[in-house]
Design a protein around this motif. Structure first.
Motif, PDB file in Angstrom:
ATOM      1  N   THR A 197      13.684  49.033 -29.986  1.00 54.11           N
ATOM      2  CA  THR A 197      12.375  49.374 -30.559  1.00 54.11           C
ATOM      3  C   THR A 197      11.306  48.385 -30.118  1.00 54.11           C
ATOM      4  OG1 THR A 197      13.429  50.375 -32.498  1.00 54.11           O
ATOM      5  CG2 THR A 197      11.125  49.724 -32.717  1.00 54.11           C
ATOM      6  N   GLY A 198      11.638  47.088 -30.170  1.00 56.46           N
ATOM      7  CA  GLY A 198      10.663  46.058 -29.825  1.00 56.46           C
ATOM      8  C   GLY A 198      10.248  46.098 -28.366  1.00 56.46           C
ATOM      9  N   THR A 199      11.202  46.321 -27.475  1.00 54.18           N
ATOM     10  CA  THR A 199      10.865  46.369 -26.047  1.00 54.18           C
ATOM     11  C   THR A 199      10.101  47.638 -25.693  1.00 54.18           C
ATOM     12  OG1 THR A 199      13.121  47.180 -25.627  1.00 54.18           O
ATOM     13  CG2 THR A 199      12.696  44.831 -25.247  1.00 54.18           C
ATOM     14  N   LEU A 200      10.369  48.729 -26.400  1.00 54.70           N
ATOM     15  CA  LEU A 200       9.577  49.940 -26.177  1.00 54.70           C
ATOM     16  C   LEU A 200       8.135  49.729 -26.633  1.00 54.70           C
ATOM     17  CD1 LEU A 200      12.133  52.735 -27.147  1.00 54.70           C
ATOM     18  CD2 LEU A 200      11.088  52.388 -24.901  1.00 54.70           C
ATOM     19  N   LYS A 201       7.953  49.055 -27.757  1.00 52.92           N
ATOM     20  CA  LYS A 201       6.590  48.723 -28.197  1.00 52.92           C
ATOM     21  C   LYS A 201       5.903  47.844 -27.162  1.00 52.92           C
ATOM     22  CE  LYS A 201       7.399  48.679 -33.246  1.00 52.92           C
ATOM     23  NZ  LYS A 201       7.442  47.764 -34.433  1.00 52.92           N
ATOM     24  N   ALA A 202       6.645  46.857 -26.662  1.00 47.21           N
ATOM     25  CA  ALA A 202       6.074  45.942 -25.674  1.00 47.21           C
ATOM     26  C   ALA A 202       5.693  46.689 -24.399  1.00 47.21           C
ATOM     27  CB  ALA A 202       7.070  44.826 -25.362  1.00 47.21           C
ATOM     28  N   ALA A 203       6.559  47.603 -23.955  1.00 42.80           N
ATOM     29  CA  ALA A 203       6.257  48.375 -22.754  1.00 42.80           C
ATOM     30  C   ALA A 203       5.030  49.256 -22.964  1.00 42.80           C
ATOM     31  CB  ALA A 203       7.467  49.223 -22.363  1.00 42.80           C
ATOM     32  N   ALA A 204       4.913  49.824 -24.158  1.00 39.94           N
ATOM     33  CA  ALA A 204       3.742  50.645 -24.465  1.00 39.94           C
ATOM     34  C   ALA A 204       2.471  49.798 -24.451  1.00 39.94           C
ATOM     35  CB  ALA A 204       3.912  51.320 -25.821  1.00 39.94           C
ATOM     36  N   ASP A 205       2.551  48.587 -25.002  1.00 43.51           N
ATOM     37  CA  ASP A 205       1.391  47.684 -25.001  1.00 43.51           C
ATOM     38  C   ASP A 205       0.945  47.351 -23.585  1.00 43.51           C
ATOM     39  OD1 ASP A 205       1.558  47.586 -27.765  1.00 43.51           O
ATOM     40  OD2 ASP A 205       2.546  45.629 -27.818  1.00 43.51           O
ATOM     41  N   LEU A 206       1.916  47.052 -22.734  1.00 49.25           N
ATOM     42  CA  LEU A 206       1.607  46.555 -21.396  1.00 49.25           C
ATOM     43  C   LEU A 206       1.283  47.659 -20.403  1.00 49.25           C
ATOM     44  CD1 LEU A 206       4.412  43.846 -21.135  1.00 49.25           C
ATOM     45  CD2 LEU A 206       1.954  43.397 -21.297  1.00 49.25           C
ATOM     46  N   TYR A 207       1.997  48.785 -20.508  1.00 47.02           N
ATOM     47  CA  TYR A 207       1.896  49.797 -19.457  1.00 47.02           C
ATOM     48  C   TYR A 207       1.577  51.203 -19.979  1.00 47.02           C
ATOM     49  CZ  TYR A 207       4.206  45.968 -17.075  1.00 47.02           C
ATOM     50  OH  TYR A 207       4.510  44.723 -16.580  1.00 47.02           O
ATOM     51  N   GLY A 208       1.564  51.373 -21.298  1.00 49.63           N
ATOM     52  CA  GLY A 208       1.240  52.660 -21.880  1.00 49.63           C
ATOM     53  C   GLY A 208       2.463  53.422 -22.352  1.00 49.63           C
ATOM     54  N   SER A 209       2.357  54.055 -23.506  1.00 51.68           N
ATOM     55  CA  SER A 209       3.440  54.886 -24.024  1.00 51.68           C
ATOM     56  C   SER A 209       3.629  56.091 -23.104  1.00 51.68           C
ATOM     57  CB  SER A 209       3.110  55.346 -25.444  1.00 51.68           C
ATOM     58  OG  SER A 209       4.144  56.137 -25.960  1.00 51.68           O
ATOM     59  N   GLY A 210       4.868  56.336 -22.715  1.00 53.40           N
ATOM     60  CA  GLY A 210       5.134  57.434 -21.795  1.00 53.40           C
ATOM     61  C   GLY A 210       4.973  57.075 -20.339  1.00 53.40           C
ATOM     62  N   SER A 211       4.635  55.813 -20.053  1.00 58.18           N
ATOM     63  CA  SER A 211       4.519  55.360 -18.672  1.00 58.18           C
ATOM     64  C   SER A 211       5.895  55.294 -18.021  1.00 58.18           C
ATOM     65  CB  SER A 211       3.866  53.972 -18.619  1.00 58.18           C
ATOM     66  OG  SER A 211       4.692  53.021 -19.271  1.00 58.18           O
ATOM     67  N   ALA A 212       5.909  55.123 -16.709  1.00 55.70           N
ATOM     68  CA  ALA A 212       7.182  54.989 -16.002  1.00 55.70           C
ATOM     69  C   ALA A 212       7.952  53.787 -16.510  1.00 55.70           C
ATOM     70  CB  ALA A 212       6.931  54.864 -14.493  1.00 55.70           C
ATOM     71  N   GLU A 213       7.228  52.702 -16.819  1.00 55.66           N
ATOM     72  CA  GLU A 213       7.883  51.492 -17.329  1.00 55.66           C
ATOM     73  C   GLU A 213       8.475  51.741 -18.714  1.00 55.66           C
ATOM     74  OE1 GLU A 213       4.803  50.344 -14.324  1.00 55.66           O
ATOM     75  OE2 GLU A 213       4.869  51.685 -16.069  1.00 55.66           O
ATOM     76  N   TYR A 214       7.731  52.428 -19.567  1.00 55.44           N
ATOM     77  CA  TYR A 214       8.210  52.746 -20.913  1.00 55.44           C
ATOM     78  C   TYR A 214       9.480  53.604 -20.835  1.00 55.44           C
ATOM     79  CZ  TYR A 214       8.088  54.631 -25.709  1.00 55.44           C
ATOM     80  OH  TYR A 214       8.402  54.991 -26.993  1.00 55.44           O
ATOM     81  N   ASN A 215       9.437  54.621 -20.005  1.00 55.75           N
ATOM     82  CA  ASN A 215      10.605  55.502 -19.864  1.00 55.75           C
ATOM     83  C   ASN A 215      11.798  54.752 -19.274  1.00 55.75           C
ATOM     84  OD1 ASN A 215       9.124  57.642 -20.891  1.00 55.75           O
ATOM     85  ND2 ASN A 215       8.472  58.353 -18.869  1.00 55.75           N
TER      86      ASN A 215
END
Length: 545
Positions: free
Chosen positions: A515-533
């Motif tokens: 959960t925490g790393t998904l939040k972090a990925a959303a913060d940095l690169y956007g929710s649903g971004s390639a990085e988030y996925n």
């Protein structure tokens, strides 16, 4: 837990706060004393703002009348968003496992909260049934009972208990059931010469040991080191000599322990501003490794995340080389804010490899931020964090004499057969670590439960399958048979660091880490971004769903 609350009082120093950027998407300029001083000032201002909000926030979060918040850390993003980390007290007693992180908008509105314990603290009685001296004796007895026993095959057994500190009343809440308890530190020594400082929590009513963990965490000018080769060093000139003391990095220094285990050590000096010749028989060679390793760790955190030293306060640590006699280990200790390196078997094999330095010093970073409990799944995440950033320090340094890779401690030969301590691409290759999560993974020693997060980080960085990277061969499987493509280690590290400093708490487990790393990925690169996925897919690849 997420909840939208009314804005609490916003204090001054906004201009300073919006300049505190601990998450960066690009490397910054090399640190200078002026930049370090500015960063320290900004961080202090952020802490002051967080401290001023502790009372209003406690009310806004509907904490109990006896509960108070004590500021521990503050991270402020470039857009002014704040992440304020607090410890909790109950009737003035520290609450172990009560920490939380409040996430605010730039205007002061509370947008969400991450709590180690969601419930209100409720301890009916603050009167212990067991007196403090009895609790201390019970804690000492519990440790004494482990003399001669190793908790796992890689841990040296305890040989002696030297002293027991005063038992301190606390509220134990890490297991979700708050109760009155005692916290006691028992000091000793292990068979391999490693000092032991065990922190025990015992029930104040029954004396039952609720938690125990070892606070001494092991890994296990110019100069020429045993491992780093010929490298530049920043030294200090004084009284006609040059010292291994770096004024540009918080005064961090390297001292010679001369095979002792106590005392302050002797600061390394030279009349020529050169140290070591690359041979382990020259004591200054290991000192060069240590000084350079500390500098590389400092620079990695500074230039990648804007972090000003291990505690983000501009203060450098001490490296102690030639610790103990035939001591086959290395360790970080918060109590002395120092890193200690043994010289290995026969005092001829120093453990001063650069990823060991990065690993051990990262324990200090974790202590100053999320404070992940050193047991169970949170303990595995603690160890993995050190492996992840120890590896990143090695890649950051990019030394020809120590080509970076995803193996831990491959040059120090701690196993005696030339193999690394741990493998991030397939952790089970060490014979003990877990490749993926299972309900029993939290029962493993933390050095082995760390395998789940280490494997996640490798998959997120490089993807699955067979490949050669920087001349090293890897073959990383996935638990679900998926084929993954990595996003690169730099992005993966930024996601992990943001999760560690902004979302993880002392009790975070593997589900919480997802959960925490998904939040972090959303913060940095956007929710649903390639990085988030990719983060979601990599966690599924190690069976954390």
């Amino acid at each position: 837990m997420k909840r939208k609350l009314a804005a609490v009082a916003v204090l001054s120093a906004t201009a300073l706060l919006t300049g505190v950027v601990q998450v960066s998407t690009a490397a910054q300029a090399a640190p200078t004393p002026a930049l370090q001083a500015q960063a320290a000032e900004q961080h202090a201002a952020a802490l002051a703002v967080a401290g001023g909000q502790s009372g209003p926030l406690a009310k806004a979060l509907a904490l109990g009348d006896k509960e108070e918040l004590v500021v521990k850390d503050a991270v402020v993003d470039a857009d002014g968003t704040r992440h304020l980390r607090f410890e909790r007290t109950f009737a003035g007693l520290p609450v172990l496992g009560g920490d939380l992180v409040v996430h605010q908008s730039a205007g002061g509105a509370v947008e969400s909260v991450d709590k180690a314990l969601a419930a209100q603290i409720d301890v009916p009685s603050l009167t212990p049934k067991i007196p403090a001296d009895q609790a201390a004796a019970q804690a000492s007895g519990a440790v004494q009972s482990t003399v001669g026993i190793a908790a796992d095959k890689d841990e040296s057994p305890l040989t002696a208990v030297h002293g027991t500190g005063k038992a301190e009343l606390v509220v134990w809440a890490s297991d979700g059931s708050p109760r009155l308890a005692y916290r006691t530190t028992v000091e000793g020594v292990r068979a391999d010469g490693t000092p032991s400082s065990q922190l025990l929590v015992t029930d104040a009513a029954s004396g039952e040991v609720l938690s125990t963990h070892e606070q001494v965490q092991t890994a296990s000018g110019s100069g020429t080191g045993v491992f780093v080769g010929n490298v530049p060093l920043t030294t200090t000139q004084a009284s006609g000599t040059y010292q291994l003391k770096d004024g540009t990095r918080g005064g961090q220094s390297t001292v010679d322990y001369k095979h002792r285990t106590s005392g302050s050590g002797s600061l390394y000096t030279s009349t020529t501003d050169t140290f070591g010749n690359g041979s382990a028989s020259n004591g200054a060679s290991a000192a060069t490794d240590a000084q350079y390793g500390a500098a590389a760790t400092w620079d990695f955190y500074k230039n990648t995340f804007g972090r000003n030293g291990i505690k983000n306060n501009g203060v450098g640590a001490t490296s102690r080389v030639h610790y103990g006699n035939n001591y086959v280990n290395a360790f970080w200790s918060d109590s002395c804010f120092c890193m200690s390196y043994g010289d290995g078997a026969g005092n001829t094999h120093p453990l001063t490899e650069i990823d060991v330095a990065g690993h051990e010093m990262t324990h200090g970073v974790t202590s100053a931020t999320a404070g992940l409990n050193y047991s169970g799944e949170s303990g595995g995440l603690n160890e993995a964090t050190s492996d992840i950033f120890g590896t990143m320090v090695e890649f950051y340094a990019n030394l020809p004499s120590n080509p970076p890779n995803y193996w831990i401690g491959e040059l120090i030969n701690l196993n005696g057969n030339g193999t690394p301590l741990r493998y991030m691409d397939k952790p089970s290759k060490d014979g003990s670590s877990a490749d993926s999560w299972s309900p029993s993974v939290g029962n493993l020693d933390v050095h082995y439960s760390s395998g789940v997060a280490n494997h996640f980080f490798y998959l997120l960085s490089e993807g699955s399958g067979a490949k050669t990277i920087n001349g090293f061969s890897y073959n990383s499987p996935t638990a679900n048979g998926s084929t993954l493509t990595g996003i690169g280690r730099d992005k993966a590290a930024k996601i992990w660091y943001r999760a560690l400093t902004v979302y993880f708490t002392s009790t975070t487990n593997y589900a919480g880490a997802r959960t925490g790393t998904l939040k972090a990925a959303a913060d940095l690169y956007g929710s649903g971004s390639a990085e988030y996925n990719a983060v979601a897919a990599a966690w599924s690849g190690v069976n954390v769903n």
